[in-house]
Design a protein around this motif. Sequence first.
Motif, mmCIF file in Angstrom:
data_model
loop_
_atom_site.group_PDB
_atom_site.id
_atom_site.type_symbol
_atom_site.label_atom_id
_atom_site.label_comp_id
_atom_site.label_asym_id
_atom_site.label_seq_id
_atom_site.Cartn_x
_atom_site.Cartn_y
_atom_site.Cartn_z
ATOM 1 N N VAL A 110 -1.140 3.807 -9.105
ATOM 2 C CA VAL A 110 -1.593 2.606 -9.060
ATOM 3 C C VAL A 110 -1.556 1.755 -10.355
ATOM 4 N N LEU A 111 -1.541 2.174 -11.520
ATOM 5 C CA LEU A 111 -0.985 1.684 -12.827
ATOM 6 C C LEU A 111 0.371 0.922 -12.564
ATOM 7 N N VAL A 112 1.319 1.980 -12.079
ATOM 8 C CA VAL A 112 2.770 1.272 -11.993
ATOM 9 C C VAL A 112 2.656 0.172 -10.868
ATOM 10 N N LEU A 113 2.128 0.280 -9.933
ATOM 11 C CA LEU A 113 1.984 -0.962 -8.928
ATOM 12 C C LEU A 113 1.397 -2.006 -9.281
ATOM 13 N N SER A 114 0.431 -1.918 -10.080
ATOM 14 C CA SER A 114 -0.312 -2.916 -10.935
ATOM 15 C C SER A 114 0.562 -3.826 -11.840
ATOM 16 N N SER A 115 1.505 -2.935 -12.282
ATOM 17 C CA SER A 115 2.579 -3.555 -13.513
ATOM 18 C C SER A 115 3.509 -4.518 -12.695
ATOM 19 N N ILE A 116 3.884 -4.329 -11.492
ATOM 20 C CA ILE A 116 4.907 -4.766 -10.617
ATOM 21 C C ILE A 116 4.350 -5.713 -9.552
ATOM 22 N N ARG A 117 3.274 -5.805 -9.370
ATOM 23 C CA ARG A 117 2.796 -6.616 -8.303
ATOM 24 C C ARG A 117 1.765 -7.643 -8.796
ATOM 25 N N GLU A 118 1.645 -8.921 -7.966
ATOM 26 C CA GLU A 118 0.854 -10.099 -8.578
ATOM 27 C C GLU A 118 -0.458 -9.983 -8.329
ATOM 28 N N THR A 119 -0.630 -9.356 -7.104
ATOM 29 C CA THR A 119 -2.400 -9.522 -6.765
ATOM 30 C C THR A 119 -2.654 -7.954 -6.656
ATOM 31 N N GLU A 120 -4.202 -7.865 -6.776
ATOM 32 C CA GLU A 120 -4.728 -6.770 -6.378
ATOM 33 C C GLU A 120 -4.639 -6.267 -4.883
ATOM 34 N N GLU A 121 -4.470 -7.295 -3.953
ATOM 35 C CA GLU A 121 -4.535 -7.101 -2.601
ATOM 36 C C GLU A 121 -3.235 -6.401 -2.407
ATOM 37 N N GLU A 122 -1.991 -6.757 -2.935
ATOM 38 C CA GLU A 122 -0.667 -6.054 -2.798
ATOM 39 C C GLU A 122 -1.113 -4.603 -3.196
ATOM 40 N N VAL A 123 -1.668 -4.373 -4.249
ATOM 41 C CA VAL A 123 -1.852 -3.107 -4.835
ATOM 42 C C VAL A 123 -2.592 -2.163 -3.898
ATOM 43 N N GLU A 124 -3.627 -3.002 -3.352
ATOM 44 C CA GLU A 124 -4.644 -1.958 -2.610
ATOM 45 C C GLU A 124 -3.756 -1.793 -1.235
ATOM 46 N N SER A 125 -3.141 -2.676 -0.714
ATOM 47 C CA SER A 125 -2.347 -2.358 0.796
ATOM 48 C C SER A 125 -1.192 -1.407 0.560
ATOM 49 N N GLU A 126 -0.360 -1.492 -0.724
ATOM 50 C CA GLU A 126 0.450 -0.536 -0.673
ATOM 51 C C GLU A 126 0.000 1.048 -1.080
ATOM 52 N N ILE A 127 -0.840 0.917 -1.986
ATOM 53 C CA ILE A 127 -1.386 2.372 -2.091
ATOM 54 C C ILE A 127 -2.060 3.034 -0.837
ATOM 55 N N THR A 128 -2.676 2.193 -0.071
ATOM 56 C CA THR A 128 -3.289 2.613 1.114
ATOM 57 C C THR A 128 -2.065 3.072 2.047
ATOM 58 N N ASP A 129 -1.127 2.608 2.113
ATOM 59 C CA ASP A 129 -0.078 2.931 2.825
ATOM 60 C C ASP A 129 0.468 4.154 2.643
ATOM 61 N N ILE A 130 0.627 4.298 1.160
ATOM 62 C CA ILE A 130 1.045 5.572 0.587
ATOM 63 C C ILE A 130 -0.016 6.651 1.000
ATOM 64 N N ARG A 131 -1.039 6.491 0.913
ATOM 65 C CA ARG A 131 -2.008 7.554 1.246
ATOM 66 C C ARG A 131 -1.992 7.738 2.783
ATOM 67 N N VAL A 132 -1.791 6.755 3.678
ATOM 68 C CA VAL A 132 -1.540 7.126 5.013
ATOM 69 C C VAL A 132 -0.633 8.190 5.198
#
Length: 474
Positions: A110-132
């Motif tokens: 989550v920390l790495v995604l937050s550093s390379i994405r502009e919005t929290e929505e992008e982070v939430e969406s991608e981390i959810t996809d990884i979780r799935v």
Amino acid sequence: MNSRWYGSIILGEILLGFGIGIESLTSPMYIAEMARPSERGRLVSMYALFMCFGQFFAGIIDGIFADVHEGWRYMFGLASIPGFVMFIGFLFLPETPAWLASDGQFASAVLVLSSIRETEEEVESEITDIRVSLSSEELHEERGTTLMTKVWKMLRHSPTRKALLVGCSLMVMQQFCGPNAVLYYAASIYEMSGFNETTSIWLSGFTSISQMLGLVLSVMLVETAGRRILILSSLTLVAIALLGLGMSFYIGRISSAPIATSANFIDDHCLSQPALVWDGVTAYCYDCLQIKGCGFCNGVCVQGDESGPFDTSACPIGESGSFEWVGTTCANPHGWYSVFFMVMYLIVFGVGMGGLPWLVNSEIYPLKHRSLAVSISTATNWIGNLIVSSTFLTISSPAVLTTYGSFWMYSLLSFIGVVWLYFVMPETKGLSHEEIERIFSRKEEKTNVCEISSTWTLEVTEIDEEKENEYNTR
């Protein structure tokens, strides 16, 4: 060069081969896992573009030091500079979120995604996809398993098996459509067009610019036109260019000066040569120069070298009172055909088949099998490279398929590849890795995302704090 230096060079080449193999495996995959789905194609294509630029720049350096005493030392030594710079740069790069998640470091992901994405929505969406794409059961099962067990599980997983078939097919076709063959003959093609040997060598180095142009077009079009249409179009045009390139060599043969039938000037050594797909009889100047130790003079083919015939009396005297000796390249008024089709080939190859097979292989595999699958597809590419490089000189010899016959063979293989990929390759433009996985699934499985997300949230609270502190410090 003494034996001591020769052994050092061989050892260096082996180590260099290992390094390039690892780099070609990890770099596209790293870029693909760090990039947004909407930008993944463009960024991985830029990897291929800059790799081609590196080859062009290396060719220029080699040309500069070609006539310098022991210039090979400078060629090898200077090549270490960009490698050292990249090594320093990579020390500051983080691991990819996908790898961190697969290693159980979910908060770090989550920390790495937050550093390379502009919005929290992008982070939430991608981390959810990884979780799935991962479940805790699969994660624990993968740890500690042997390589053969991982391979067996991967091959039993239908989506991965189908994706691997597509990925390896792309890698095979990238090599079997003949880029090494075309680049090998670049200098010869320029010589056929009337340029001298030195100029041809320099021009063959600049030939990479044509492929770079194609790769620039690929970067511009990959996120709009899509991977599938670019690859199929590129491979179709590659097949056409190879067909034309083979035809240009055949025209160069039959348009070269014919051999006179006068029995007074027959040289048995240069009369014919072993042949598989043609009669082997020396009928043109082109045929004559294909025989080692033979040259052409005023309508006859006799023994000699680049400087002249071994027996000057074997050459008939022309109207000028002397004979004209041809020991390297026959006059070819249609040589520009070869240049045209070679440049066409390199441009259309760069648009699709140059970089997109690496892109597609970096994005079509499920997370749990991605590293192993990319390793297999990369190995397939290098094995294909080895096969083409080690067989081309034999295949293109007059004794087997001839030069034009070998290009026609690669053209046929390219057409076969177009048909095959048309039926098995899906479009992956703009899709996440998890959406691509569902394309290769027999049926879309309905997954309770909320349930998986809650399970992973619980696991995040149980992460080893020491690992997190170590990662944050780094």
